[in-house]
Structures are given as C-alpha cells and as structure tokens.
Design an enzyme around this catalytic site. Structure first.
Site, PDB file in Angstrom:
ATOM      1  N   LYS A   1      60.914  17.561  10.669  1.00 46.59           N
ATOM      2  CA  LYS A   1      61.990  17.538  11.677  1.00 46.59           C
ATOM      3  C   LYS A   1      63.038  16.481  11.357  1.00 46.59           C
ATOM      4  CE  LYS A   1      61.066  13.604  13.877  1.00 46.59           C
ATOM      5  NZ  LYS A   1      62.039  12.497  14.031  1.00 46.59           N
TER       6      LYS A   1
ATOM      7  N   LEU B   1      69.295   3.335   6.718  1.00 45.92           N
ATOM      8  CA  LEU B   1      69.258   4.776   6.493  1.00 45.92           C
ATOM      9  C   LEU B   1      68.177   5.435   7.343  1.00 45.92           C
ATOM     10  CD1 LEU B   1      69.741   4.867   2.633  1.00 45.92           C
ATOM     11  CD2 LEU B   1      71.243   5.947   4.301  1.00 45.92           C
TER      12      LEU B   1
ATOM     13  N   TRP C   1      59.987   0.838  18.512  1.00 48.02           N
ATOM     14  CA  TRP C   1      58.854   1.744  18.703  1.00 48.02           C
ATOM     15  C   TRP C   1      57.546   0.965  18.831  1.00 48.02           C
ATOM     16  CZ3 TRP C   1      57.326   5.533  21.071  1.00 48.02           C
ATOM     17  CH2 TRP C   1      56.408   6.485  20.646  1.00 48.02           C
TER      18      TRP C   1
END
EC number: 1.1.1.94
Length: 329
Positions: A190, A276, A15
C-alpha cells in the site's frame, strides 16, 4: 502463555509514542526506548514527543536510552524504519530472553535483500518470536485515543492472540492472525499505491480517477499477495484493503502527501520535506519481486519509473490509460 504485562516500545517518534500510550491504556507497564539523546531528554522533561505536540505522555511510561533495560520487557514493539530494523534486531539478540516476541511495526521491504520485516527479525534475532502489527492507523489518531483497529500476526496462534489481548483497550482493537506474510505484504504494497493515489490527487485528476487508481491498486496488491502466499481474507482485511483505503485518501499519509507533491510537479527532494516516504524505497523492491514471480503490476511499475526518473508524471499516466483493454479481474 504470558499475558505480556511488560511491554517496551523501541522508537520515540510519533508512531512509537502512540503505541506506548496505547499499551499504557491497556494496563501494561511500558518502557519507551529512544536512541537519540535530544529526543529522549525532551520526552523525559516535556512528557511529549516532538513529533506529536500537544499529546502528553502518560506518567507511568518510563523513557530510557538503555537498550538492555528495554529488552527486559516481555514483548517489544520495534517502531523503527524498515531500512534500519536489521541493526536494531541484531542489537537485541544478545539482550532478550528466549521466545520474546519482537513485533515489527514498520511497513516495508528491506532494500537489497527483499526481506520482509519478520524475516529480518528471524534472521538477526533467532531467540525471538517474530510478529507484525499493521493496519489502518495514523499516529495522531491512536495517540489521542480515537477508535482504531489493526491486525497483529505471528505464526504461533497463541502468541498472536495473547499480543492482541495485551494491546487491547477501549479505543484500540487488535485482531489476531497467523498469516504473517499477508499482513506485512499488505502494509508494504500500500505504500506504493498511496504514492500513486497522491500523484492523482496532486495532478487534480478528479475523484473518479482516484477511485479507479485505488481499486486497481488493490487488484495489484491481491495479485502480489497470491504470488507470495498471502491468504485472500488477509488481503481483504485491515492490513490489506483497510490500510490501502486509508492511505490512498488523505494527505495525513506520508506516502500520499509525497505523491501529491510529485503530482504538483515538485522534485523528489522537495516533495520529501527532508524525509523520504517508505514507498520510495519499497517501489523498486516491490517491482523486482513481482517480476521474479511474473506478476503484472502496471501501477507499481509506473510509480517506480517516476521515482527513478525514467518517466515523467504525465507520461506515466498516459501509459496506464493507453494499455490494451481487458476483462476486469
């Protein structure tokens, strides 16, 4: 108001690399900071991120391990995990000029403190102007210049607008907002809903069940948002409904793919594939915050129960389907 001609991106993962490329396409002078020596050297020598193979780093982007050098930029994108944002913001405080925007690009809530990302920045770097960038955006799409729209929010409308202008390119369209809480709340919520959607897909419960889960997940997002002061238009926008729709529909989402693995019966450790998903950390915090405001969030409750081992997947699904009938909100 500054035009933010110089931008630093902190974090050389997928990202961070994608946002560095975006800022360069928008005509900014870009510095990409990476704390890991091996990753930084790879970025310098190969001119690509290990996490985005095949996507070349623009020659104009300078890679550094010197945080002080990166901190000299007029605006900084903090592309680090939610749970380590505090340490990065604290390190930046003595290095940045007054009123430098620090834009959080992580979607989460800090475990233990219940702090949103901009709250952490305000607390740890009081010299800065906290901001948030969020919306439906996968790193691979953004890095390759595919059309993407996001929201950039800051409490100062002029700062938000200037940041949006600074990151705007032919393929990356930022909308600006002053609803900081709404934008960061949508991204965090979300994460949990995407795990639930992934579980539905992994259990092969069908398109009807996935549509129902996503829709009722949005209801929970709106309830939670209202309780914490988010604007309704923000929740219906890119950082709310937009991000939810994207992340509840494809294994490109780490949270969705994590949920899919759980739905197939894999253990949490196996499903995580060594890292995770952020929703794993967000779920218990989201539930605690919802309970503090008396907000009913049955899907979030079920996900949290699965993740901490109190319920199996089938029992959680049965619990949701056997709840008392009610009018649709």
């Amino acid at each position: 108001m500054s035009s933010f001609d110089t931008i630093a991106v902190l974090g050389g993962g997928a990202w961070g690399t994608a946002l560095a490329l975006t800022a360069a396409r928008a005509g900014r002078s870009v510095t990409l900071w990476e704390h890991d020596a091996g990753n930084a050297q790879h970025l310098i020598e190969a001119r690509e991120s290990r996490f985005l193979p095949g996507v070349r780093l623009d020659d104009s982007i300078k890679v550094t391990q010197d945080l002080a050098e990166a901190a000299r930029a007029q605006a900084l994108l903090l592309v680090v995990p939610a749970q380590v944002l505090r340490s990065v913001a604290t390190s930046l405080q003595p290095l940045i000029a007054a009123r430098t925007p620090l834009i959080a690009c992580a979607k989460g809530i800090e475990h233990g403190t219940h702090r949103f990302m901009t709250e952490i920045i305000a607390e740890c770097a009081p010299n800065a102007v906290p901001a948030i960038l969020s919306g439906p955006s996968f790193a691979a799409d953004v890095a390759r210049g595919l059309p993407t729209a996001v929201t950039i929010a800051a409490t100062d409308a002029d700062v938000a607008q200037a940041l949006a202008q600074a990151m705007n390119s032919g393929s990356f369209r930022p909308y600006h907002s002053t609803d900081v809480r709404g934008v960061e709340l949508g991204g965090a919520t979300k994460n949990v809903m995407a795990i639930a959607a992934g579980i539905v897909a992994g259990r092969q419960l069908g398109a009807s069940a996935l549509a129902a889960m996503t829709t009722r997940g949005f209801v929970e997002l709106v309830r939670f948002g209202k309780a914490y002061g988010a604007r309704i238009e923000t929740m219906h926008g890119l950082s709310g409904l937009g991000d939810l729709t994207m992340c509840c529909s494809t294994p490109q989402s780490r949270n969705f793919s994590f949920g899919m693995a759980l739905g197939r019966g894999e253990s949490i450790d196996t499903a995580a594939h060594g890292k995770l998903a952020e929703g794993y950390y967000t779920a218990p915090v989201l539930l605690e915050m919802a309970q503090a405001k008396g907000v009913e969030m049955p899907i979030s409750t079920a996900v949290a129960a699965i993740l901490d081992g109190r319920l199996g997947v089938d029992a959680a699904i049965e619990g949701l389907l056997t709840r008392p009938l009610k009018a649709e909100e």
